[in-house]
Design a protein around this motif. Structure first.
Motif, PDB file in Angstrom:
ATOM      1  N   PRO A  16      -5.392 -29.116  20.957  1.00 60.96           N
ATOM      2  CA  PRO A  16      -4.508 -27.985  21.292  1.00 60.96           C
ATOM      3  C   PRO A  16      -4.281 -27.028  20.127  1.00 60.96           C
ATOM      4  O   PRO A  16      -4.296 -27.421  18.956  1.00 60.96           O
ATOM      5  N   THR A  17      -4.062 -25.777  20.464  1.00 63.10           N
ATOM      6  CA  THR A  17      -3.921 -24.705  19.474  1.00 63.10           C
ATOM      7  C   THR A  17      -2.805 -24.986  18.481  1.00 63.10           C
ATOM      8  O   THR A  17      -2.943 -24.738  17.286  1.00 63.10           O
ATOM      9  N   HIS A  18      -1.690 -25.498  18.965  1.00 58.60           N
ATOM     10  CA  HIS A  18      -0.551 -25.779  18.085  1.00 58.60           C
ATOM     11  C   HIS A  18      -0.957 -26.700  16.947  1.00 58.60           C
ATOM     12  O   HIS A  18      -0.597 -26.466  15.780  1.00 58.60           O
ATOM     13  N   VAL A 191       1.178 -19.479  19.419  1.00 63.09           N
ATOM     14  CA  VAL A 191       0.528 -20.104  20.581  1.00 63.09           C
ATOM     15  C   VAL A 191       0.869 -19.401  21.895  1.00 63.09           C
ATOM     16  O   VAL A 191       1.999 -19.458  22.398  1.00 63.09           O
ATOM     17  N   THR A 193       1.159 -18.785  25.734  1.00 61.79           N
ATOM     18  CA  THR A 193       1.361 -19.648  26.897  1.00 61.79           C
ATOM     19  C   THR A 193       0.394 -19.246  28.012  1.00 61.79           C
ATOM     20  O   THR A 193      -0.310 -18.250  27.912  1.00 61.79           O
ATOM     21  N   ARG A 197      -3.492 -22.845  28.035  1.00 66.16           N
ATOM     22  CA  ARG A 197      -2.702 -23.762  27.195  1.00 66.16           C
ATOM     23  C   ARG A 197      -2.374 -25.018  27.975  1.00 66.16           C
ATOM     24  O   ARG A 197      -2.458 -26.136  27.435  1.00 66.16           O
ATOM     25  N   ASN A 219      -8.432 -25.409  25.430  1.00 68.81           N
ATOM     26  CA  ASN A 219      -8.055 -25.312  24.015  1.00 68.81           C
ATOM     27  C   ASN A 219      -8.870 -24.246  23.284  1.00 68.81           C
ATOM     28  O   ASN A 219      -8.335 -23.509  22.452  1.00 68.81           O
ATOM     29  N   ASN A 222      -7.574 -20.844  24.550  1.00 68.81           N
ATOM     30  CA  ASN A 222      -6.214 -20.605  24.082  1.00 68.81           C
ATOM     31  C   ASN A 222      -6.165 -20.296  22.589  1.00 68.81           C
ATOM     32  O   ASN A 222      -5.314 -19.521  22.132  1.00 68.81           O
ATOM     33  N   LYS A 223      -7.092 -20.877  21.827  1.00 69.06           N
ATOM     34  CA  LYS A 223      -7.136 -20.602  20.391  1.00 69.06           C
ATOM     35  C   LYS A 223      -7.418 -19.125  20.145  1.00 69.06           C
ATOM     36  O   LYS A 223      -6.792 -18.498  19.281  1.00 69.06           O
ATOM     37  N   SER A 226      -4.431 -16.906  21.168  1.00 71.60           N
ATOM     38  CA  SER A 226      -3.259 -17.041  20.305  1.00 71.60           C
ATOM     39  C   SER A 226      -3.384 -16.302  18.980  1.00 71.60           C
ATOM     40  O   SER A 226      -2.469 -16.372  18.147  1.00 71.60           O
ATOM     41  N   THR A 236       4.918 -16.663  24.293  1.00 71.19           N
ATOM     42  CA  THR A 236       4.502 -17.587  23.237  1.00 71.19           C
ATOM     43  C   THR A 236       5.329 -18.863  23.315  1.00 71.19           C
ATOM     44  O   THR A 236       6.500 -18.848  23.693  1.00 71.19           O
TER      45      THR A 236
END
Length: 245
Positions: A16-18, A191, A193, A197, A219, A222-223, A226, A236
């Motif tokens: 995941p991006t986070h 990040v 939403t 995501r 992922n 989403n990267k 973001s 976000t």
């Protein structure tokens, strides 16, 4: 590097991006603080089995509360009796483990070069004491890194309320809290939403290639979504704060 650390490192780009945002930030901060990172001591508050400090070129002490409630068990929060053995055998940069509540901290002042607290402060009732104690254990010139849900956009209410979240901070609320105990604070959004995501947050499941494909695809997309959202309060998922003492 252990096999576990190698496998986590090899799959970070698909995660995941986070996770990737936090990892990138921490690597940059460690390098800026101590060159190669040798000798840097980091306190990972709420770290448990979290991947954020894996392979950082620093010595890491993990601090977390014990897992005592059913809610904690359901949400995989807190230390279990099995975790110390797992951490000792899987991690190569762990200096120690402390089972303690940061709001009742017994650590000596100015003990650490940096503190990491990823998705923890929203669980803490006494957030002022939590931040004060984090600042206290930091050496002068040290930094603390926080992430938490973006309360400007994601409200912890209704049918999707997380039962273990005390509050979701707005950017201004978090900035104001941290500025009480730190000389310089940068809070920004992170990040994007949305559908991708959510796809990426699905667990990888063996024998289910569709879920695996959706997770990886989500992922990756989403990267890219973001990038450049640091000033976007709407749409976000997270707040990221870097506070300097």
């Amino acid at each position: 590097m252990t096999l576990y650390e190698f496998m986590r490192w090899a799959t970070f780009p698909l995660m995941p991006t986070h996770l990737n945002v936090v990892r990138k930030d921490l690597i940059r901060l460690v390098k800026a603080k101590a060159g190669s990172g040798n000798g840097l001591h980091i306190l990972d508050v709420g770290g448990r089995k979290s991947p954020y400090t894996i392979n950082l070129n620093a010595q890491v002490t993990i601090l977390d509360i014990p897992q005592e409630s059913e809610t904690q068990e359901q949400l995989h929060l807190g230390f279990t009796s099995e975790m110390p053995t797992f951490i000792e055998t899987k991690r190569s940069n762990i200096q120690g483990m402390i089972i303690e509540d940061m709001t009742q901290c017994t650590l000596a002042s100015a003990s650490y070069d940096a503190v990491v607290s990823v998705e923890v402060i929203e669980h803490v009732v006494e957030d002022d004491m939590f931040v004060k104690n984090i600042s206290d254990v930091l050496k002068n010139g040290g930094w603390a890194y926080f992430t938490t849900p973006n309360g400007d956009f994601i409200k912890n209410e209704g049918p999707d309320k997380n039962p273990d979240h005390v509050r979701h901070y707005t950017k201004q609320e978090l900035q104001t809290l941290l500025e009480k105990y730190f000389t310089k604070v940068d809070v920004h959004y992170a990040v994007k939403t949305g559908k991708y995501r959510v796809w990426g947050l699905q667990s990888f499941k063996k024998g289910n290639p569709l879920t695996l494909f959706k997770s990886v695809t989500g992922n990756i997309i989403n990267k890219f979504q973001s990038q450049g959202v640091e000033h976007s309060s709407y749409g976000t998922a997270h707040l990221i704060a870097i506070a300097y003492k």
